[in-house]
Design a protein around this motif. Structure first.
Motif, short mmCIF file in Angstrom:
data_model
loop_
_atom_site.label_atom_id
_atom_site.label_comp_id
_atom_site.label_asym_id
_atom_site.label_seq_id
_atom_site.Cartn_x
_atom_site.Cartn_y
_atom_site.Cartn_z
N HIS A 111 -25.21 -52.12 -9.39
CA HIS A 111 -26.56 -52.25 -10.49
C HIS A 111 -26.81 -51.81 -11.71
N LEU A 112 -25.71 -50.95 -11.88
CA LEU A 112 -25.76 -50.58 -13.45
C LEU A 112 -25.25 -51.31 -14.37
N ASN A 113 -25.39 -51.70 -15.26
CA ASN A 113 -26.04 -52.66 -15.75
C ASN A 113 -24.27 -52.95 -17.17
N LYS A 114 -23.00 -54.36 -16.44
CA LYS A 114 -21.95 -54.13 -16.71
C LYS A 114 -22.00 -53.63 -18.89
N GLN A 115 -22.80 -54.73 -19.31
CA GLN A 115 -23.11 -54.45 -20.82
C GLN A 115 -22.54 -53.05 -21.28
N THR A 116 -23.43 -52.39 -20.28
CA THR A 116 -23.82 -51.00 -21.04
C THR A 116 -22.79 -49.85 -20.80
N LYS A 117 -22.15 -49.36 -21.50
CA LYS A 117 -20.80 -48.95 -21.35
C LYS A 117 -21.48 -47.31 -20.95
N THR A 118 -20.91 -46.48 -20.29
CA THR A 118 -20.71 -45.07 -20.00
C THR A 118 -20.13 -44.74 -21.28
N ILE A 119 -21.04 -43.23 -21.32
CA ILE A 119 -20.49 -42.31 -22.16
C ILE A 119 -18.45 -42.39 -21.63
N PHE A 120 -18.83 -42.04 -20.27
CA PHE A 120 -16.85 -41.95 -19.91
C PHE A 120 -15.95 -42.86 -20.16
N GLU A 121 -16.74 -44.38 -20.21
CA GLU A 121 -15.76 -45.45 -20.94
C GLU A 121 -15.70 -45.33 -22.54
N ASP A 122 -16.97 -44.56 -23.21
CA ASP A 122 -16.70 -44.89 -24.49
C ASP A 122 -15.58 -44.04 -24.74
N LEU A 123 -15.84 -43.11 -24.49
CA LEU A 123 -15.08 -41.46 -23.93
C LEU A 123 -13.33 -42.26 -24.33
N ALA A 124 -13.44 -42.83 -23.09
CA ALA A 124 -11.53 -43.43 -22.52
C ALA A 124 -11.23 -44.04 -24.00
N ASP A 125 -12.11 -45.28 -24.42
CA ASP A 125 -12.18 -46.23 -25.37
C ASP A 125 -11.28 -45.32 -26.92
N ARG A 126 -11.65 -43.74 -26.79
CA ARG A 126 -11.01 -43.45 -28.01
C ARG A 126 -9.98 -42.46 -27.31
N GLY A 127 -9.64 -42.45 -26.27
CA GLY A 127 -8.24 -41.48 -25.95
C GLY A 127 -8.67 -40.45 -25.57
N LYS A 128 -10.25 -40.05 -25.04
CA LYS A 128 -10.67 -38.67 -24.77
C LYS A 128 -10.25 -38.88 -23.34
N SER A 129 -10.70 -37.62 -22.70
CA SER A 129 -10.34 -37.54 -21.78
C SER A 129 -12.10 -36.83 -20.73
N SER A 130 -12.12 -36.58 -19.35
CA SER A 130 -13.70 -36.69 -18.99
C SER A 130 -13.39 -36.42 -17.98
N ALA A 131 -14.43 -35.61 -17.49
CA ALA A 131 -14.52 -35.37 -16.14
C ALA A 131 -16.49 -35.71 -15.61
N SER A 132 -16.39 -36.07 -14.01
CA SER A 132 -17.98 -35.49 -14.01
C SER A 132 -17.90 -35.13 -12.36
N ILE A 133 -18.78 -34.33 -12.61
CA ILE A 133 -18.65 -32.98 -11.65
C ILE A 133 -20.19 -33.78 -10.75
N ASN A 134 -20.24 -34.31 -9.91
CA ASN A 134 -21.36 -34.44 -8.70
C ASN A 134 -22.80 -34.88 -9.60
N LEU A 135 -22.36 -35.90 -10.33
CA LEU A 135 -22.94 -36.74 -10.92
C LEU A 135 -23.39 -38.04 -10.27
N ILE A 136 -24.73 -38.56 -10.09
CA ILE A 136 -24.85 -39.64 -9.01
C ILE A 136 -24.77 -40.51 -9.60
N ILE A 137 -24.55 -40.98 -11.14
CA ILE A 137 -24.14 -42.09 -12.30
C ILE A 137 -22.17 -41.58 -13.09
N HIS A 138 -21.76 -42.50 -12.62
CA HIS A 138 -20.42 -41.46 -12.80
C HIS A 138 -19.28 -42.76 -13.16
#
Ligand SMILES: [Zn+2]
Length: 490
Positions: A111-138
């Motif tokens: 459902h979540l549009n593939k054209q709109t990047k999540t912050i986790f994807e944007d940060l990974a593109d910049r070489g930054k690591s992320s954790a999502s703890i219990n969010l429903i969108i991840h």
């Protein structure tokens, strides 16, 4: 460079935060406010429901771009009502397998549009690591196994993978392998919502910090405040906020001192939406949509859509999407809904325009569309005409001023254009909510979903940003703000 810890407190409200600060009963939040910046007038997106809001928070886009219309919506292609779980009775009618597949897998991966990047994807593109703890969108670039011990109950396929950043926690359903014993005690059983609770979220964050595996960006979701406010109403919100504060204190205590915590991290604390107190008497305060729309053949929960059906009603507490399945039904439905004075705003699409009227106002409308001579406070221009007092909006020369419905134009546009099919959006006046058969009611408690400021204004605290960048005024602008924190330090 500093790491960012983002704490999303469900249903955190500015007036309740103010009360808690004045009473000096929330020391952890007090510390973060005293050593940081605070905005009490941030505006969230619409509908004021966690699913659509989290999608905006993570993608920096309104629902017309990220394509998550709300908690409950109708998919005209699949001819299916999508429910990301709003209570035991509706979920059992639609089937637990269907709902869990939607929330665990389809929400993020389909459902979540593939054209709109999540912050986790944007940060990974910049070489930054992320954790999502219990969010429903991840959604992220990694795939994680579902560890849920009752896969059969959920009807999820054994080998099903879910998308996330490098580190993904989702209660008992997803967590890094070595954490199992640490998190077991508050992730088992329905009573603990299988780990989707504050205690689990903070313990997971503490574990990452204690093990020296805290990522550059850590997003922590605290859901309990929402459940408590639904039960008690926002009037008793201070007692609930004290419990939230105790959890934030546990997180700060993962560092040897609170000074060290804000020296090493930028803390961002915000909310997804507010809540509105709902009156006690069901007949008076619950607007019965089954009753109002009984002239139509409305799809019932669990039924398959067929030729005979005329409307689909997707009730999101203090807002609802109504989908006419046949031509010429929209006007008939609007005319019936207009007679109900407890309904607040009623709106629909007309080409690229949006038409707005209100319950009880049978003869006036306002019309608006994107681009034009009028500027809103957030930089979007509009053409508006008709009775704009319906939207409690004023024009000061070419400047638009919002009152009871903050950022209403962008927010209503985002909801109505989240799908191409015809749809009517309705909201309930304060103290009222919509009710449909099997759906949860919140009499004498709290509810949300509408465009009204009670549901829409959220606080924003940022602590540890030495550059003191100006805080954004809308939740949808937070993603860009967070990415800029990394850019400036790079
Ligand atoms: Zn809620």
């Amino acid at each position: 460079m500093k790491k960012v810890i983002f704490i999303l407190v469900d249903s955190l409200m500015p007036n309740i935060l103010n009360e808690g600060l004045a009473a000096r009963c929330i020391p952890a939040l007090q510390y973060l406010v005293d050593h940081g910046e605070l905005r009490m007038d941030c505006v969230t997106v619409f509908p004021t429901m966690t699913a659509s809001i989290d999608a905006s928070l993570l993608t920096g886009a309104f629902p017309d771009e990220h394509k998550i219309p709300g908690l409950i919506w109708y998919d005209p292609e699949k001819k299916q009502m999508i429910n990301y779980m709003n209570g035991a009775a509706p979920v059992s009618k639609l089937g637990i397998k269907n709902c869990s597949q939607n929330i665990l897998v389809n929400l993020n991966q389909k459902h979540l549009n593939k054209q709109t990047k999540t912050i986790f994807e944007d940060l990974a593109d910049r070489g930054k690591s992320s954790a999502s703890i219990n969010l429903i969108i991840h959604r992220g670039y990694e795939q994680h196994k579902i560890l849920f011990p009752y896969k059969n109950l959920l009807g999820i396929h054994k080998e099903q993978l879910i998308s996330g950043p490098e580190t993904l926690f989702l209660g008992a359903m997803a967590y890094p392998g070595h954490m199992k014993t640490k998190l077991k005690s508050f992730s088992s059983g329905m009573r603990h919502l299988y780990g989707i609770n504050d205690q689990f979220s903070i313990s997971a964050a503490r574990e990452l910090i204690n093990r020296g595996s805290q990522p550059d960006f850590m997003m922590v979701y605290l859901p309990d405040n929402d459940h408590r406010l639904h039960r008690t109403g926002p009037e008793k919100g201070e007692l609930s906020l004290i419990k939230v504060d105790r959890q934030i204190e546990r997180l700060l205590n993962a560092y040897s001192s609170w000074e060290k915590a804000v020296k090493e991290n930028i803390f961002i604390i915000t909310s997804d939406h507010g809540q509105t107190g709902i009156g006690k008497e069901k007949a008076e305060h619950n607007i019965d949509l089954d009753q109002h729309l009984k002239a139509f053949n409305v799809l019932q929960l669990g039924e398959k859509v067929s030729e005979k059906h005329e409307l689909v009603v997707c009730n999101n507490e203090r807002m609802a999407y109504i989908y006419p399945l046949k031509e010429n039904l929209q006007e008939k439905a609007v005319n019936i809904l207009k007679k109900e004075t407890r309904i607040d705003l009623i709106s629909w699409k007309d080409g690229n325009k949006i038409v707005v009227t209100a319950g009880g106002k049978t003869d006036t409308t306002a019309v608006f569309y994107k681009n034009g001579p009028y500027q809103d406070p957030y930089g979007q221009s509009w053409t508006v005409s008709g009775d704009i007092s319906l939207m409690d909006m004023t024009l000061n020369n070419s400047i638009i001023e919002f009152n009871d419905y903050p950022d209403i134009l962008s927010r209503l546009y985002g909801a109505l254009f989240s799908q191409e099919c015809p749809m009517i959006v309705i909201t309930a006046r304060p103290r009222f909510e919509f009710t449909s058969k099997y759906y949860p009611k919140h009499n004498n408690g709290g509810s949300h979903g509408s465009l009204h400021k009670f549901d829409s204004i959220i606080p924003l605290i940022v602590t540890g940003d030495e550059k003191e960048n100006p805080l954004p005024g809308r939740l949808v602008d937070l993603k860009e703000y967070i990415l800029s924190l990394y850019e400036k330090d790079a």
